[in-house]
Design a protein around this motif. Structure first.
Motif, mmCIF file in Angstrom:
data_model
loop_
_atom_site.group_PDB
_atom_site.id
_atom_site.type_symbol
_atom_site.label_atom_id
_atom_site.label_comp_id
_atom_site.label_asym_id
_atom_site.label_seq_id
_atom_site.Cartn_x
_atom_site.Cartn_y
_atom_site.Cartn_z
ATOM 1 N N THR A 124 68.379 73.079 21.888
ATOM 2 C CA THR A 124 69.608 72.224 21.710
ATOM 3 C C THR A 124 68.861 70.782 21.702
ATOM 4 N N CYS A 177 72.548 68.744 17.740
ATOM 5 C CA CYS A 177 73.917 68.573 18.074
ATOM 6 C C CYS A 177 74.204 67.279 18.486
ATOM 7 N N ILE A 180 78.401 66.024 22.484
ATOM 8 C CA ILE A 180 79.245 67.165 22.935
ATOM 9 C C ILE A 180 80.271 66.786 24.217
ATOM 10 N N ALA A 221 80.566 73.928 20.548
ATOM 11 C CA ALA A 221 79.327 74.021 20.613
ATOM 12 C C ALA A 221 78.652 75.321 21.234
#
Length: 323
Positions: A124, A177, A180, A221
């Motif tokens: 990630t 990402c 989140i 996610a």
């Protein structure tokens, strides 16, 4: 969790899975989904000793900066979700900064992955590796211009993964990402600060209300990471994909959603105060293009910011609503 329990993802349950950083908000959701898929055993790392009522989860208290300790958790695994990392520079009195530790941990992990012939590592990364974008939404081939030390450390970790993928027969996936949300939020995050200021001050106090970011719910996610883990591309040893909603939401819009929620609960109107409204912000707008991820995995986000924020406020402000 839309259609995650399907045949194309089911094959991932046969892998011997390791999740670093499994105690974080995305790690918890990822582990839960892997168990729902039918994973037989998941080794999870943590900096403190943990236990689980589910016998399929094996917690390991590990210092990931130690290559010897890393060897012990990586051996006999076949698939690794590498989520462990430090977002805020909180280490004091250390010869290595918090962000330097991210690079050390990733380097240790990849050395062990090469030795033990791991099939795939899913990492990630962050949307912040793009820096201030030239065009929105940002595609994966955009120039990388990280600004913050955290973003620079994420890019350094990406380079470590790519280097190992070029030298060893293992596959890597880099998931860039966006923001989140949906779990337990630290007050350093914008949504965490909204929750904290409502609880403590009965108002919202934030910086830079016109800043635009991309907010993805942790359920979406986690599913995206699993789909990337299950995706098999025999032609490439490395895949880089944005994990994002492709929707930009301003901080002001977040405050308006929180205000509407508060009024719907019969609590009156929340005052919004903007701190340092004229201060310069390095990246005014950042949201990413998710078309590549949709194309290769048939993934799409299921929880929009309106629904996701309401769920979060319901949970986190429960006590405040009762007073």
């Amino acid at each position: 969790m839309k259609n995650i329990l399907n045949q194309s993802l089911g094959k991932i349950i046969n892998e011997r899975i390791l999740v670093t950083g499994a105690s974080g908000i995305i790690g918890k959701q990822l582990t839960e989904y892997l168990l729902l898929l039918g994973a037989k055993e998941i080794v999870c790392t943590s900096r403190i000793r943990r236990t689980s009522s589910d016998k399929r989860i094996i917690w390991k208290k590990v210092d990931l900066t130690s290559e010897d300790e890393m060897q012990e958790v990586v051996k006999e695994r076949s698939l690794i979700f590498h989520l462990a990392g430090i977002k805020y520079d909180t280490v004091s009195g250390s010869a290595v900064s918090s962000y330097g530790l991210n690079e050390l941990i990733t380097s240790n992990l990849m050395k062990c992955a090469a030795v033990h012939k791991i099939k795939k590592v899913i990492f990630t990364s962050s949307a912040l590796v793009y820096g201030k974008p030239d065009k929105l939404p940002v595609r994966e081939n955009h120039e990388l211009r990280p600004i913050s030390p955290y973003a620079k450390s994420k890019l350094s970790c990406e380079k470590i993964l790519l280097e190992f993928a070029s030298q060893y027969p293992l596959k890597i996936v880099i998931a860039r990402c966006c923001n989140i949300y949906g779990g337990k939020h630290e007050p350093e995050t914008v949504i965490g600060r909204i929750i904290q200021s409502i609880r403590e001050e009965n108002r919202i106090q934030l910086y830079h209300l016109n800043t635009i970011r991309d907010f993805i719910h942790l359920e979406d996610a986690a599913e995206g990471l699993i789909r990337l883990g299950a995706y098999d591309d025999s032609k490439s040893s490395a895949i880089i994909s944005n994990l994002t909603t492709s929707r930009g939401t301003s901080i002001k819009e977040l405050t308006e959603l929180a205000q509407s929620y508060w009024e719907e609960q019969g609590k009156g109107q929340l005052e919004v105060m903007e701190e340092s409204p004229d201060a310069n912000i390095q990246i005014p707008e950042l949201f990413l293009d998710n078309s590549f991820l949709k194309k290769i995995t048939d993934w799409s986000p299921a929880v929009n910011i309106e629904e996701g924020l309401k769920r979060l406020l319901d949970r986190e402000l429960k006590d405040s609503l009762n007073h």
